[in-house]
Write an enzyme that holds these catalytic residues in place. Structure first.
Site, PDB file in Angstrom:
ATOM      1  N   LYS A 114       0.828  -1.210   0.000  1.00  0.00           N
ATOM      2  CA  LYS A 114       0.000   0.000   0.000  1.00  0.00           C
ATOM      3  C   LYS A 114       0.857   1.253   0.000  1.00  0.00           C
ATOM      4  O   LYS A 114       0.539   2.232  -0.669  1.00  0.00           O
ATOM      5  CB  LYS A 114      -0.959  -0.003   1.199  1.00  0.00           C
ATOM      6  CG  LYS A 114      -2.079  -1.000   1.012  1.00  0.00           C
ATOM      7  CD  LYS A 114      -3.114  -0.931   2.111  1.00  0.00           C
ATOM      8  CE  LYS A 114      -4.180  -2.005   1.900  1.00  0.00           C
ATOM      9  NZ  LYS A 114      -5.053  -2.191   3.041  1.00  0.00           N
ATOM     10  N   LYS A 197      -5.970 -11.581  -6.159  1.00  0.00           N
ATOM     11  CA  LYS A 197      -7.125 -11.752  -5.268  1.00  0.00           C
ATOM     12  C   LYS A 197      -8.177 -10.670  -5.536  1.00  0.00           C
ATOM     13  O   LYS A 197      -7.831  -9.550  -5.936  1.00  0.00           O
ATOM     14  CB  LYS A 197      -6.683 -11.724  -3.797  1.00  0.00           C
ATOM     15  CG  LYS A 197      -6.327 -10.365  -3.289  1.00  0.00           C
ATOM     16  CD  LYS A 197      -6.270 -10.300  -1.764  1.00  0.00           C
ATOM     17  CE  LYS A 197      -5.994  -8.851  -1.388  1.00  0.00           C
ATOM     18  NZ  LYS A 197      -5.925  -8.504  -0.038  1.00  0.00           N
ATOM     19  N   LYS A 200     -11.156  -4.963  -2.579  1.00  0.00           N
ATOM     20  CA  LYS A 200     -11.962  -3.737  -2.573  1.00  0.00           C
ATOM     21  C   LYS A 200     -11.233  -2.609  -3.287  1.00  0.00           C
ATOM     22  O   LYS A 200     -11.843  -1.689  -3.782  1.00  0.00           O
ATOM     23  CB  LYS A 200     -12.234  -3.295  -1.127  1.00  0.00           C
ATOM     24  CG  LYS A 200     -13.150  -4.217  -0.350  1.00  0.00           C
ATOM     25  CD  LYS A 200     -13.260  -3.759   1.109  1.00  0.00           C
ATOM     26  CE  LYS A 200     -13.819  -4.853   1.989  1.00  0.00           C
ATOM     27  NZ  LYS A 200     -13.605  -4.651   3.409  1.00  0.00           N
TER      28      LYS A 200
HETATM   29  P1  TYM Z   1     -10.597  -6.736   5.173  1.00  0.00           P
HETATM   30  O1  TYM Z   1     -11.664  -5.799   5.613  1.00  0.00           O
HETATM   31  O2  TYM Z   1      -9.732  -6.333   4.036  1.00  0.00           O
HETATM   32  O3  TYM Z   1     -11.246  -8.127   4.751  1.00  0.00           O
HETATM   33  C1  TYM Z   1     -12.148  -8.818   5.593  1.00  0.00           C
HETATM   34  C2  TYM Z   1     -11.909 -10.309   5.495  1.00  0.00           C
HETATM   35  O4  TYM Z   1     -12.059 -10.760   4.145  1.00  0.00           O
HETATM   36  C3  TYM Z   1     -10.928 -11.559   3.782  1.00  0.00           C
HETATM   37  N1  TYM Z   1     -10.702 -11.406   2.337  1.00  0.00           N
HETATM   38  C4  TYM Z   1     -10.621 -12.413   1.468  1.00  0.00           C
HETATM   39  N2  TYM Z   1     -10.718 -13.744   1.626  1.00  0.00           N
HETATM   40  C5  TYM Z   1     -10.610 -14.514   0.509  1.00  0.00           C
HETATM   41  N3  TYM Z   1     -10.410 -14.015  -0.731  1.00  0.00           N
HETATM   42  C6  TYM Z   1     -10.291 -12.682  -0.940  1.00  0.00           C
HETATM   43  N4  TYM Z   1     -10.111 -12.202  -2.156  1.00  0.00           N
HETATM   44  C7  TYM Z   1     -10.396 -11.824   0.197  1.00  0.00           C
HETATM   45  N5  TYM Z   1     -10.340 -10.475   0.350  1.00  0.00           N
HETATM   46  C8  TYM Z   1     -10.529 -10.238   1.672  1.00  0.00           C
HETATM   47  C9  TYM Z   1      -9.791 -11.006   4.598  1.00  0.00           C
HETATM   48  O5  TYM Z   1      -8.749 -11.945   4.717  1.00  0.00           O
HETATM   49  C10 TYM Z   1     -10.474 -10.701   5.913  1.00  0.00           C
HETATM   50  O6  TYM Z   1     -10.534 -11.852   6.724  1.00  0.00           O
HETATM   51  N6  TYM Z   1      -7.006  -6.213   8.552  1.00  0.00           N
HETATM   52  C11 TYM Z   1      -8.293  -6.808   8.331  1.00  0.00           C
HETATM   53  C12 TYM Z   1      -9.377  -6.351   9.274  1.00  0.00           C
HETATM   54  C13 TYM Z   1      -9.099  -6.578  10.740  1.00  0.00           C
HETATM   55  C14 TYM Z   1      -9.101  -7.831  11.418  1.00  0.00           C
HETATM   56  C15 TYM Z   1      -8.878  -7.517  12.784  1.00  0.00           C
HETATM   57  C16 TYM Z   1      -9.267  -9.144  10.996  1.00  0.00           C
HETATM   58  C17 TYM Z   1      -8.879  -5.618  11.671  1.00  0.00           C
HETATM   59  N7  TYM Z   1      -8.746  -6.182  12.919  1.00  0.00           N
HETATM   60  C18 TYM Z   1      -8.806  -8.535  13.746  1.00  0.00           C
HETATM   61  C19 TYM Z   1      -9.187 -10.151  11.978  1.00  0.00           C
HETATM   62  C20 TYM Z   1      -8.960  -9.844  13.326  1.00  0.00           C
HETATM   63  C21 TYM Z   1      -8.726  -6.436   6.933  1.00  0.00           C
HETATM   64  O7  TYM Z   1      -8.293  -5.455   6.376  1.00  0.00           O
HETATM   65  O8  TYM Z   1      -9.713  -7.188   6.422  1.00  0.00           O
END
Ligand code: TYM
Length: 334
Positions: A114, A197, A200
């Protein structure tokens, strides 16, 4: 025996979640809440690393909670809350920042990607400390499992390292969590670029299936998905990443095994297959879209649910934070 604890979070950075979020993470959340003591949060503080219009952030935070409930996250079975409603997240994050190496934080691949894309001047310090706030989210709840997609694996590793480091340096306060990643669903790919992948922040949304897309838009995206040379509907990640991705998606929604689907489509063309995947997905997403709208029409009720979740989350998180402060030698003011 007491139930194992689960915690996970999702960012409210867009109007709609996408299929990767759903299959990689939220589907697991729904399954795990039945047998576990589950805490799920909309991580609005993490979303501040991307500059957003305040009105939009407010709307997206509520839309995120509404989508989670519409998908099946049940506030009666789990604790659903908004991260900023629990101040202990920031408080523990500071403590953890003080035991994180600068180089260690700089090695996080999501930060590297990023910050490279944005350039040094547009990269804020929040993006750098982001995984440490995430570690605080998890450690505060003494989580055993963290259901996530593959892209979060490194952040969970850091969480484990920081938890262990604190326990060794000061006192055994934290439970050390494990990432819970379902291999077959851990990386759902972009329909236009099946080697990357679904994300968003993709440059184009043409290959990103959003849960709140209209059925027409979803069908159009599937119909124009990039497939591979050849004609056979066969799972082969290397040679046929596009078809393999579609097979994974079909299987996750239809409940059929990949083999069964391959047999069903033996001798048929890519066009028929793409349309069938689209139909399976649209059928599953329709009720989610409708329910999300219903929940958004009664925001008072939604906010009530989130406040009640925050009350429970504050109790659990407050206890951990208090143990951390005591272990550090901070004078208790209670
Ligand atoms: P975020 O908001 O980007 O995504 C949420 C969840 O979706 C999963 N994910 C995917 N899984 C499979 N294929 C994909 N293409 C794909 N894109 C997204 C992500 O792995 C995630 O599980 N940093 C985290 C948010 C967070 C968090 C936490 C997660 C903040 N605190 C504590 C777990 C525990 C994030 O940006 O997820």
């Amino acid at each position: 025996m007491s139930k194992k604890r689960v915690l996970s979070g999702i960012q409210p950075t867009h109007d709609s979640f996408h299929l990767g979020n759903y299959l990689g993470a939220i589907k697991q959340w729904v399954d795990l809440q039945k047998e576990h003591d589950a805490f799920y949060c909309v991580v609005d503080l993490h979303a501040l690393t991307v500059e957003t219009d305040p009105k939009l952030l407010e709307k997206r935070t509520l839309l995120s909670a509404a989508q989670l409930i519409a998908i099946g996250v049940d506030p009666k079975l789990c604790t659903l809350f908004i991260q900023s409603h629990v101040p202990a997240h920031n408080q523990l994050a500071w403590v953890l920042e003080c035991i994180t190496g600068f180089g260690e934080a700089g090695r996080m691949t999501q930060f590297k990607d990023k910050s490279q894309k944005g350039g040094a001047d547009r990269t804020n310090v929040g993006l750098f400390t982001y995984p440490i706030l995430q570690a605080a989210d998890i450690l505060l709840y003494q989580a055993d499992f963290v259901p996530v997609g593959e892209d979060q694996r490194q952040h969970i590793e850091l969480t484990r390292d920081l938890g262990q480091r604190f326990n060794t340096k000061y006192k055994e306060v934290f439970n050390i969590p494990q990432a819970q990643i379902i291999k077959s669903l851990a990386k759902i790919n972009d329909l236009q670029d099946p080697n990357s992948k679904m994300s968003k922040s993709a440059a184009s949304m043409a290959g990103v299936i959003e849960l709140l897309d209209s059925p027409e838009a979803t069908i159009k995206k599937f119909k124009s998905s990039v497939t591979d040379a050849g004609k056979e509907i066969k799972y082969d990640e290397k040679e046929k990443p596009g078809i393999s991705n579609l097979l994974t998606i079909h299987s996750a929604f239809s409940g059929k095994s990949v083999k069964e689907i391959e047999n069903e489509f033996a001798g048929k063309g890519y066009g028929d297959f793409k349309l069938q995947v689209a139909e399976v997905v649209v059928e599953a997403l329709n009720p989610i879209r409708v329910k999300t709208q219903e929940l958004m029409d009664d925001q008072g009720e939604l906010i009530k649910i989130l406040k009640s979740g925050a009350e429970k989350a504050n109790q659990v998180a407050g206890k951990t934070l208090s143990d951390v402060y005591t272990a550090l030698g901070l004078i208790n003011n209670g």
